[in-house]
Enzyme design. Structure first.
Site, mmCIF file in Angstrom:
data_model
loop_
_atom_site.group_PDB
_atom_site.id
_atom_site.type_symbol
_atom_site.label_atom_id
_atom_site.label_comp_id
_atom_site.label_asym_id
_atom_site.label_seq_id
_atom_site.Cartn_x
_atom_site.Cartn_y
_atom_site.Cartn_z
ATOM 1 N N ASP A 264 13.111 -17.863 9.993
ATOM 2 C CA ASP A 264 14.532 -18.004 9.677
ATOM 3 C C ASP A 264 14.935 -17.048 8.544
ATOM 4 O OD1 ASP A 264 17.060 -18.975 9.213
ATOM 5 O OD2 ASP A 264 16.461 -21.071 9.102
ATOM 6 N N ASP A 324 24.443 -22.460 13.168
ATOM 7 C CA ASP A 324 23.850 -23.779 13.434
ATOM 8 C C ASP A 324 24.772 -24.672 14.265
ATOM 9 O OD1 ASP A 324 21.960 -22.772 11.773
ATOM 10 O OD2 ASP A 324 21.935 -24.477 10.393
HETATM 11 C C1 GLA Z 1 18.961 -22.725 9.092
HETATM 12 C C2 GLA Z 1 18.613 -22.787 10.568
HETATM 13 C C3 GLA Z 1 18.491 -24.244 10.980
HETATM 14 C C4 GLA Z 1 17.404 -24.913 10.148
HETATM 15 C C5 GLA Z 1 17.718 -24.764 8.665
HETATM 16 C C6 GLA Z 1 16.566 -25.225 7.800
HETATM 17 O O1 GLA Z 1 20.215 -23.259 8.828
HETATM 18 O O2 GLA Z 1 19.578 -22.129 11.347
HETATM 19 O O3 GLA Z 1 18.180 -24.335 12.358
HETATM 20 O O4 GLA Z 1 16.163 -24.346 10.455
HETATM 21 O O5 GLA Z 1 17.979 -23.414 8.326
HETATM 22 O O6 GLA Z 1 16.794 -25.043 6.445
#
Ligand code: GLA
Length: 500
Positions: A264, A324
């Site tokens: 990520d 997200d």
């Molecule tokens: C980002 C990702 C999420 C999750 C969070 C964890 O927002 O897009 O899917 O993994 O980080 O902190």
């Protein structure tokens, strides 16, 4: 004229706090799992004004306003996040040697009280940027010939995930029919990480006492296990990332028995630009290939920098195409129905990822969750359940384990479906399957039941069909003529498999 001059002079030089705060301050918030999130306030005083930066994990705010009196100060920090500005407000005062602050990190967020202490100048500063490797093509790892299916901890548990919950999910998946339906991965998302030991090895925090034992447990259920990290020094939730330790971490994952890595971007944002993402992701792609264990590589950088064009070249098996998801009809449909143009970039081993499922988390009704499942199947998207598998209704389990829909998701041709027509709030999507059959989703995005029609010629079918299978009713449907019309419930779907 004179008064304007004095006004300008006053705003430049008026003190916002009588005491001298010059220095680097650190405040630790306990996160409840034995780890802390540190906020650094680097406050070089200019004249009598407070300037400098506030850093919370990967977020740097420049102090743009300050006001106050002898009793205390208020600082406003500003950061550009893409094209929008984010602001934080810190109120505080000096109490002896301590800086007591109360922070509001969003306008609608609760106040967080913290005590900061002086730390050496430079502590908490981001590591320096390392040079990037030259680009090359990372070999295909041979994994994910079908869109990955499993479970991920984030949507339901966020920072509350722990060893016991993960074991519970593995137990549930192995016994409730999900495993037989094709679900395989149990993925631990952010917040498992602690710092590094003296040799630089990543360690786990107290929620995860023994990652290898956990992996063994998940494997003993006939399932696979995934983990999460960031190419930056920090993850999104402020935990330790893999920056500068990529090969070492990949080796650790392999030793633990990890089968899947979600990687990520978050913390890398302060070091690299979007157009450097490919090189940054290649570092871990290479490291995973060198680790000696097949590890599915899942890129998470929110669909920036046209990742679908280079995701496969860094060894990626899936790449997020959006920000997200949230457990709401608006969020899910905004994401799901916007994937049409990415279809050409999906193929066995390499999938567009419109984010994890929210099915069963309570923010949508069952018709809406059927739309979610149908659309993700037509999109050949990863199917990562995001609910509490230990505890769900029969209807939710039936939605997640509908074999006829899963067969569409897992079709071996690996062709992502596309929108074939749209009329007002009604849309028809179609996905061509390996045997020439076509999966058709007749979607009603409206809030009242509506008629939806599909014309066969639009769907890529070569011949007029006389029969189809409805995949939610599990029934055969007779039809004749050049089109078919169904009444589709509000926010619902009629999903057909049509064989010419
Ligand atoms: C980002 C990702 C999420 C999750 C969070 C964890 O927002 O897009 O899917 O993994 O980080 O902190």
């Amino acid at each position: 004229m004179k008064s304007i001059f004095f006004f300008v002079l006053m705003t430049i030089t008026s003190p916002c706090y009588a005491a001298d705060l010059t220095g680097n301050w650190a405040a630790k918030d306990p996160l409840g799992d034995g780890t802390f999130r540190t906020t650094y306030l680097d406050l070089p005083q200019e004249g009598e004004r407070i300037t400098g930066t506030i850093r919370i994990t990967q977020f740097y705010y420049k102090i743009v306003e300050c006001s106050g009196s002898a009793d205390g100060f208020t600082l406003t920090g500003s950061m550009m996040d893409g094209t929008s500005e984010r602001r934080v407000k810190y109120e505080g005062k000096l109490v002896g040697e301590e800086l007591h602050v109360a922070a509001r990190r969003r306008a609608d967020a609760p106040l967080v009280e913290m005590v900061a202490h002086r730390v050496p100048a430079g502590e908490g500063r981001y590591p320096v940027r390392r040079p990037l490797p030259t680009l090359h093509k990372v070999a295909d790892n041979g994994l994910a010939r079908r869109p990955p299916m499993g479970w991920n901890s984030w949507n339901k548990f966020a920072g509350r995930v722990d060893d016991a919950a993960v074991r519970g999910m593995a137990d549930a998946m192995a016994t409730n029919g999900m495993k037989e339906a094709g679900y395989q991965y149990i993925n631990v998302d952010d917040t498992w990480e602690a710092g590094r030991d003296e040799r630089g090895n990543i360690t786990t925090n107290k929620k995860f006492p023994d990652m290898k034992a956990l992996a063994d447990y998940v494997h003993s259920k006939g399932l696979k296990i995934g983990i999460y990290s960031s190419p930056g020094p920090n993850t999104c939730a402020g935990y330790e990332g893999s920056y500068g330790h990529e090969e070492q971490d990949a080796k650790t994952y392999a030793e633990w028995g990890i089968d899947y890595l979600k990687y990520d971007w978050c913390g890398a944002r302060n070091l690299y630009r979007d157009d450097e993402m490919r090189a940054v992701y290649q570092i871990m792609g290479d490291a995973l290939m060198k680790s000696g264990r097949p590890i599915l590589y899942s890129l998470c950088q929110y669909g920036r920098a046209d990742v679908w064009k280079w995701g496969a070249d860094v060894g990626g098996n899936t790449w997020r195409t959006t920000g997200d998801i949230r457990d709401s009809w608006d969020s899910m449909t905004k994401i799901g129905f916007a994937q049409d143009e990415l279809a050409e970039w999906a193929s066995p081993g390499h999938w567009n990822d419109p984010d994890m499922l929210e099915i069963g988390n309570g923010g949508m009704n069952d018709d809406e969750y059927r739309t979610h499942m149908s659309l993700w199947a037509i999109l050949a998207a990863p199917l990562l359940a995001g609910n509490d598998l230990r505890n769900m209704t029969r209807e939710i389990l039936e939605i997640l384990t509908n074999r006829e829909v899963i067969t569409i998701s897992q079709d071996k041709a690996g062709k992502q479906g596309r929108r074939v027509s749209k009329s007002g709030e009604q849309e028809v999507w179609a996905r061509t399957l390996f045997d020439g059959a076509v999966a058709i989703g007749m979607f009603n995005r409206g809030s009242a039941p509506a008629q939806v029609s599909v014309t066969w010629t639009e769907t890529g079918l070569k011949k007029t069909p006389h029969e189809a299978r409805e995949l939610w009713q599990h029934s055969d449907v007779k039809m004749n003529g050049a089109e078919y019309t169904a009444i589709v419930p509000a926010h619902g779907v009629v999903m057909l498999r049509v064989t010419p």
